[in-house]
Design a protein around this motif. Structure first.
Motif, PDB file in Angstrom:
ATOM      1  N   LEU A  83      51.401 -24.761  67.758  1.00  0.00           N
ATOM      2  CA  LEU A  83      51.892 -25.549  67.041  1.00  0.00           C
ATOM      3  C   LEU A  83      52.294 -24.909  65.743  1.00  0.00           C
ATOM      4  O   LEU A  83      53.097 -25.415  64.862  1.00  0.00           O
ATOM      5  N   ALA A  84      51.265 -23.858  65.444  1.00  0.00           N
ATOM      6  CA  ALA A  84      51.487 -23.230  64.128  1.00  0.00           C
ATOM      7  C   ALA A  84      53.035 -22.580  64.039  1.00  0.00           C
ATOM      8  O   ALA A  84      53.574 -22.331  63.208  1.00  0.00           O
ATOM      9  N   ALA A  85      53.240 -21.931  65.297  1.00  0.00           N
ATOM     10  CA  ALA A  85      54.525 -21.144  65.364  1.00  0.00           C
ATOM     11  C   ALA A  85      55.620 -22.245  65.157  1.00  0.00           C
ATOM     12  O   ALA A  85      56.732 -21.997  64.505  1.00  0.00           O
ATOM     13  N   GLN A  86      55.582 -23.398  65.753  1.00  0.00           N
ATOM     14  CA  GLN A  86      56.606 -24.345  65.611  1.00  0.00           C
ATOM     15  C   GLN A  86      56.748 -24.833  64.099  1.00  0.00           C
ATOM     16  O   GLN A  86      57.649 -25.229  63.477  1.00  0.00           O
ATOM     17  N   HIS A  87      55.688 -25.052  63.703  1.00  0.00           N
ATOM     18  CA  HIS A  87      55.656 -25.621  62.250  1.00  0.00           C
ATOM     19  C   HIS A  87      56.207 -24.452  61.108  1.00  0.00           C
ATOM     20  O   HIS A  87      56.938 -24.799  60.352  1.00  0.00           O
ATOM     21  N   ARG A  99      54.545 -33.170  70.699  1.00  0.00           N
ATOM     22  CA  ARG A  99      54.323 -31.927  71.252  1.00  0.00           C
ATOM     23  C   ARG A  99      52.785 -31.566  71.356  1.00  0.00           C
ATOM     24  O   ARG A  99      52.316 -31.181  72.336  1.00  0.00           O
ATOM     25  N   ALA A 100      52.080 -32.068  70.366  1.00  0.00           N
ATOM     26  CA  ALA A 100      50.659 -32.280  70.312  1.00  0.00           C
ATOM     27  C   ALA A 100      50.172 -33.112  71.521  1.00  0.00           C
ATOM     28  O   ALA A 100      49.184 -32.644  72.541  1.00  0.00           O
ATOM     29  N   ALA A 101      50.696 -34.184  71.685  1.00  0.00           N
ATOM     30  CA  ALA A 101      50.464 -35.332  72.602  1.00  0.00           C
ATOM     31  C   ALA A 101      50.761 -34.707  74.006  1.00  0.00           C
ATOM     32  O   ALA A 101      50.091 -34.942  75.023  1.00  0.00           O
TER      33      ALA A 101
END
Length: 325
Positions: A83-87, A99-101
């Motif tokens: 998630l950090a990479a996508q942020h 995407r977290a879900a």
């Protein structure tokens, strides 16, 4: 060459990367796909999105090398890293939340089937998506669009008859476009003026519609459908130009074209028409529970979004018309 691990691959890349996964991982994803579609009853679009996220996550954890991916390597640190990479790449809050879900759905299934010793998903935090108010059209604008569609169908052209019936039924019932395209002839009860709809999660519900929609659907079924029907049609209510079941993309284009012909109207598609139907029901005095049942929302919280729409419209009218606003 695999995409960099920090960037989520495009859909075409995800298909290729899935083929490059180790056989045991590919088998696990096949089982996960069956779980999503058969057990959870998710739509094909949602299943594709969840599988794409699963592939992207596993490839990220394998540092971009599909052949090194394993389901067993998924842990909380890896989920946070993904998630950090996508942020860092500029993904929106809504995308991050979805995407977290999706990741939580994968880890829950993997833990339940024994592929993971424990489920790290519940400990994964993600930003909540922004709740934006849906764009809706006014009742008079919806009426003008439907009158224009009716005028276009006066010559009994099969496609024009179909388009009128599609727009009338979408607005009259508030159903989703996929639900409308999935209707069969037997799903329409003209005597009661209701349709039987198979919604999200394979939940079936009965939705009423009004006299104008009945007239439009009857005219399409009696005069227009026979001109397009082929061996591919089976029992589908709405047909495409080649006789197959109407594609949701075609239905979206139809709605955009019809609504775009109304001066001053917002450019809305089937979902905007659904939003408009719900808003107009509430403005007309319908209660939230009734609208929830009609729309097929799993929770009342989703339906409550429309109360904000009506309040915002009331405030706008007050600001525009009251002498001391």
């Amino acid at each position: 060459m695999s995409p960099p691990p920090h960037r989520r691959p495009r859909r075409v890349d995800l298909v290729r990367l899935r083929r490059e996964l180790p056989s045991d991982v590919a088998t696990a994803l096949d089982a996960y796909e069956r779980h999503l579609s058969l057990e959870r009853g998710l739509s094909p679009h949602t299943v594709r999105a969840y599988l794409g996220d699963a592939v992207a996550l596993l490839v990220h954890l394998a540092a971009g090398t599909p052949g090194d991916a394993t389901v067993e390597s998924v842990d909380l640190l890896g989920l946070r890293s993904w998630l950090a990479a996508q942020h860092a790449e500029g993904a929106s809050r809504t995308t991050m939340a979805r995407r977290a879900a999706s990741a939580r759905a994968l880890t829950a299934w993997a833990a339940r089937t024994g592929l993971l010793a424990e489920d790290p998903g519940p400990r994964l935090n993600a930003p909540r998506p922004h709740r934006t108010l849906p764009v809706v059209v006014r009742p008079d604008q919806a009426g003008a669009a439907l009158e224009a569609a009716a005028a276009g169908a006066d010559q009994h052209d099969p496609v024009a008859l179909r388009d009128r019936a599609v727009v009338e039924l979408l607005y009259a019932s508030g159903v989703r476009v996929a639900e409308l395209c999935g209707l069969d002839l037997d799903d329409v009860d003209y005597s009661q003026r209701v349709i039987r709809v198979l919604g999200k999660g394979s939940r079936e519900r009965t939705v009423p519609f009004g006299v104008p929609a009945e007239r439009a659907v009857r005219q399409w079924a009696d005069l227009g459908r026979s001109a397009l029907v082929t061996e591919r049609s089976h029992r589908a209510l709405f047909l495409g130009a080649r006789g197959g079941r109407l594609d949701p993309r075609t239905a979206r284009r139809v709605v955009h074209d019809v609504m775009g012909a109304v001066p001053g109207s917002a450019d809305v598609g089937p979902h905007g028409l659904r939003h408009s139907a719900a808003t107009h029901l509430l403005e007309g005095g319908a209660d939230l529970r009734t609208v929830q049942e009609l729309l097929g929302h799993a929770t009342l919280a989703t339906t409550q979004l429309y109360t904000h729409v009506t309040v915002e419209r009331l405030k706008a009218i007050h600001d525009r018309t009251h002498p001391r606003s």
